[in-house]
Each structure stands twice: as structure tokens, then as C-alpha cells.
Design an enzyme around this catalytic site. Structure first.
Site, PDB file in Angstrom:
ATOM      1  N   GLY A 167       0.809  -1.216   0.000  1.00 64.08           N
ATOM      2  CA  GLY A 167       0.000   0.000   0.000  1.00 64.08           C
ATOM      3  C   GLY A 167       0.838   1.260   0.000  1.00 64.08           C
ATOM      4  O   GLY A 167       0.636   2.151   0.831  1.00 64.08           O
ATOM      5  N   SER A 168       1.775   1.353  -0.948  1.00 65.88           N
ATOM      6  CA  SER A 168       2.748   2.445  -0.907  1.00 65.88           C
ATOM      7  C   SER A 168       2.673   3.389  -2.101  1.00 65.88           C
ATOM      8  O   SER A 168       3.654   4.036  -2.453  1.00 65.88           O
ATOM      9  CB  SER A 168       4.162   1.876  -0.799  1.00 65.88           C
ATOM     10  OG  SER A 168       4.388   0.854  -1.755  1.00 65.88           O
ATOM     11  N   GLY A 170       0.718   8.670   0.433  1.00 67.13           N
ATOM     12  CA  GLY A 170       0.636   8.851   1.873  1.00 67.13           C
ATOM     13  C   GLY A 170       1.792   8.291   2.665  1.00 67.13           C
ATOM     14  O   GLY A 170       2.967   8.392   2.273  1.00 67.13           O
ATOM     15  N   TYR A 200     -12.185  -0.653  12.468  1.00 69.99           N
ATOM     16  CA  TYR A 200     -10.799  -0.287  12.147  1.00 69.99           C
ATOM     17  C   TYR A 200      -9.900  -0.495  13.365  1.00 69.99           C
ATOM     18  O   TYR A 200      -8.835  -1.113  13.281  1.00 69.99           O
ATOM     19  CB  TYR A 200     -10.742   1.164  11.687  1.00 69.99           C
ATOM     20  CG  TYR A 200      -9.340   1.706  11.520  1.00 69.99           C
ATOM     21  CD1 TYR A 200      -8.556   1.313  10.443  1.00 69.99           C
ATOM     22  CD2 TYR A 200      -8.804   2.610  12.431  1.00 69.99           C
ATOM     23  CE1 TYR A 200      -7.262   1.801  10.283  1.00 69.99           C
ATOM     24  CE2 TYR A 200      -7.520   3.110  12.285  1.00 69.99           C
ATOM     25  CZ  TYR A 200      -6.755   2.702  11.210  1.00 69.99           C
ATOM     26  OH  TYR A 200      -5.474   3.193  11.064  1.00 69.99           O
TER      27      TYR A 200
END
Length: 264
Positions: free
Chosen positions: A14-15, A18, A154
Site C-alpha cells: 500500500g505504498s 501517503g 478499524y
């Protein structure tokens, strides 16, 4: 402290933007070959361009794959069979009333935020232990400890990651592989800028808007400002280094003192 990660390959799930991209950038700055990951090829191309602007000459591999699925991990493994540093950053979040979260949503949050990390650890830990060296870091959140009423699904996943971290650290005991969690507090991202504007208005200059937001909505912070993604990256670089060889099974905080406790 001179940290040199030359010769190491670091995968950051997930890079494409952000915090994940900031982590990848700082690892590249320290000399690591970095693997950028996301689902969108165009977003990854932009991320690679941004990283190379920040760190000219960096060695970058781009893999478009949904790592929340077994198929996505197989795609990744075909391109990157071995990594030395694994950063499980992939995650989703969103506010929802507790009683409105149905079974499918609970499962989705668990599969993306927790099972993706477990699957990647299971994939890459064996080769790390065989080589006698490896670094695994799971990106957690203050929500793991201070469960938000509006995002308990979450928060649950981030609490679960603390347990996953401790368990795999024990599984890797004595092998030269360390496994840690990093608890991240309120961080300055594009999405948070929009969130701040919604709460305090968009008339104020950013520094004033941020200060007002922290005072009114995040008063627990001891630094009185949002954390910059690079500051999270700095912790990851340290944990990825030789110098962090005695740090494992822990939950280290980059939270600006947000969590009001001595231990997580």
C-alpha cells in the site's frame, strides 16, 4: 547514527501514496531497493516518479497487485521472490456507527488490514530465517489502543496487528529476524487536510488551521501538531537497520504522545 541499507530489498504494501510512499522514500534514501505496491498502475507510476524526484538514482520495483487477496500475493511473489524488509502498511479505514457494521464489512476490514499482513509474513518469513536476517514491521495506529467509537472495526484490526506482531516475533525468535509494530498517531496526509478543513473551515492558513484542529479535536497530542509522514519513515528506517537488532516483539510509537499511557 549512520544507517546504510544498501543491498537490502524492502517491500512496502500500500505504498502508492501517503504514509506508505513516505516510508518507501526514506528507505530508498537509506540505500534500500524498494518495492512499491498498490492496485492502480497509474498511481504507482506517479509514486515512482515522485520517489525518484526525492531520491535520484533510487532502485525501485513497481508491482500492481491487490495484496488483500491470495492471488495478489502470488503476482507479487512472481516478481519479488525474496525481501529483506517487509513493511505491512496496507489498510483501509472509515467511520461508521457500530451497529451499522455488518458481517461483510467486519470480514473486509479483517482481510485487508490483518490477513494481508499475516499472508505476507507467512510468504517472506521463511527465506528471512534461512538467511539469518530480516525485518518485519506492521503499521498500527493509536486506534489500536484508543478504540474510536466511530471506527471500532478499524480499531479492532489494529489491535489484532499488535497480537500478530508479538506472535510472529516469538515464531522468529533466535533467527536474526525482528518483528515489530509501529503505532502511528494523527498524521498529515492529503485526506487529513480535507478532514481538518471540514472541521475548522478552509479560510485559515494551514499552520493556523492545523493548530486549531489539534487544540480542539486532538488535545491529547503532546507535540500539538500533526505528524509528518517522513517522521514515520524515520522510525521504519531505524527498525530496518542493523542498529535495531535487539528490538523485536515491540509496539513502538510515532504518535506525538497522543496515547496517554507509559506502555501501549
Amino acid at each position: 547514527m549512520n544507517i546504510d541499507l544498501d543491498g537490502r530489498t524492502a517491500l512496502i504494501s500500500g505504498s502508492s501514496q501517503g504514509i506508505g510512499l513516505a516510508i518507501a522514500t526514506e528507505l530508498a534514501r537509506a540505500g534500500a531497493r524498494v518495492v512499491l505496491n498498490g492496485r492502480s498502475g497509474s498511481a504507482l507510476d506517479s509514486a515512482e516518479e515522485q520517489l525518484l524526484t526525492e531520491v535520484p538514482g533510487a532502485r525501485v520495483v513497481v508491482v500492481a497487485a491487490d495484496l488483500a487477496t491470495a492471488e495478489g500475493v502470488e503476482t507479487l511473489l512472481a516478481k519479488v521472490p525474496v525481501v529483506d524488509i517487509l513493511v505491512n502498511n496496507l489498510g483501509i479505514f472509515g467511520a461508521k456507527p457500530a451497529l451499522d457494521i455488518d458481517d461483510d464489512e467486519w470480514r473486509r476490514y479483517f482481510e485487508v488490514n490483518v490477513l494481508s499482513a499475516i499472508r505476507l509474513i507467512r510468504t517472506y518469513l521463511p527465506t528471512m530465517t534461512e538467511s539469518g536476517w530480516g525485518r518485519i514491521q506492521n503499521i498500527c495506529s493509536d486506534s489500536a489502543v484508543v478504540i474510536p467509537e466511530e471506527m471500532i472495526h478499524y480499531g479492532m484490526t489494529k489491535t489484532a496487528l499488535l497480537a500478530v506482531t508479538r506472535g510472529f516475533a516469538k515464531a522468529a525468535a533466535g533467527t536474526g529476524v525482528t518483528v515489530n509494530s509501529v503505532i502511528v498517531g494523527p498524521t498529515h496526509t492529503e485526506g487529513v487536510e480535507k478532514f481538518v478543513a471540514e472541521l475548522v473551515g478552509d479560510e485559515l492558513p494551514w499552520d493556523e488551521a492545523q493548530a486549531q484542529f489539534m487544540k480542539e479535536h486532538r488535545p491529547q497530542s503532546l507535540i500539538g501538531r500533526l505528524i509528518e509522514p517522513k517522521e514515520v519513515g524515520n522510525m521504519i528506517v531505524y527498525l530496518s537497520s542493523e542498529q535495531a537488532s535487539a528490538t523485536t516483539g515491540g509496539a513502538l510509537r510515532v504518535d506525538g504522545g497522543y496515547v496517554d499511557s507509559i506502555l501501549p
